[in-house]
Design an enzyme around this catalytic site. Structure first.
Site, PDB file in Angstrom:
ATOM      1  N   TYR A 135       0.843  -0.977   0.128  1.00  0.00           N
ATOM      2  CA  TYR A 135       0.160   0.207   0.018  1.00  0.00           C
ATOM      3  C   TYR A 135       1.146   1.313  -0.099  1.00  0.00           C
ATOM      4  CZ  TYR A 135      -3.610   3.393   1.510  1.00  0.00           C
ATOM      5  OH  TYR A 135      -4.169   4.578   1.439  1.00  0.00           O
ATOM      6  N   HIS A 137       1.411   4.235  -2.891  1.00  0.00           N
ATOM      7  CA  HIS A 137       1.287   5.835  -2.625  1.00  0.00           C
ATOM      8  C   HIS A 137       2.525   6.441  -3.107  1.00  0.00           C
ATOM      9  CE1 HIS A 137      -2.648   4.319  -1.521  1.00  0.00           C
ATOM     10  NE2 HIS A 137      -2.887   5.477  -1.498  1.00  0.00           N
ATOM     11  N   TYR A 168      -3.251  17.296   1.007  1.00  0.00           N
ATOM     12  CA  TYR A 168      -3.900  15.863   1.065  1.00  0.00           C
ATOM     13  C   TYR A 168      -2.618  15.146   1.529  1.00  0.00           C
ATOM     14  CZ  TYR A 168      -6.279  11.544   0.054  1.00  0.00           C
ATOM     15  OH  TYR A 168      -6.920  10.341   0.135  1.00  0.00           O
ATOM     16  N   TRP A 228      -8.925   3.666  -9.763  1.00  0.00           N
ATOM     17  CA  TRP A 228      -7.840   3.793  -8.487  1.00  0.00           C
ATOM     18  C   TRP A 228      -8.654   3.056  -7.373  1.00  0.00           C
ATOM     19  CZ3 TRP A 228      -3.054   4.710  -7.615  1.00  0.00           C
ATOM     20  CH2 TRP A 228      -2.584   5.011  -6.111  1.00  0.00           C
TER      21      TRP A 228
END
Length: 128
Positions: free
Chosen positions: A18, A22, A41, A76
């Site tokens: 993960y 990212h 963000y 996504w």
């Protein structure tokens, strides 16, 4: 500007992958987030899989709707869904939003201007 903090639970056996995903988010996804109003963000991942997200946006509902209208977001979210525990909706719809209870800048801005007279607690004896 609305400040939004949320949590999700990443499967512990998929945390490394993960994080790697990212580290290089698709450029099209990055542009879509920006264009839909997702700013400042960030995602933070704890060692037990707790994922904490933070973003700023003029309107969260509008930002989510903007992303929902994009093909890249659908792709996504479909790929990211497998990384989360007990999630039966796309991750961008299944997060737990936290309530903000303190923001330093808001409280500082609400303070009355401080006095510069001799009764200031930060003045030294020499200044008086």
């Amino acid at each position: 500007m609305q400040r939004v903090c949320f949590t999700l639970q990443v499967r512990t056996d998929r945390m490394e992958e993960y994080a790697e995903r990212h580290a290089a988010v698709w450029p099209e996804m990055l542009r879509a987030l920006h264009d839909a109003g997702w700013t400042n963000y960030s995602l933070f991942l704890r060692e037990d899989g707790l994922l904490v997200g933070y973003l700023e946006t003029p309107d969260l509902a509008a930002a989510q709707e903007g992303m929902a209208r994009t093909d890249v977001n659908a792709r996504w979210q479909a790929e990211m869904a497998e990384y989360f525990v007990d999630l039966d909706v796309p991750p961008d719809q299944g997060f737990w939003q936290l309530s903000e209870v303190f923001h330093l800048e808001d409280q500082l801005a609400a303070l009355a201007p401080t006095s510069t007279t001799t009764d200031s607690p930060t003045q030294t004896a020499q200044d008086q």
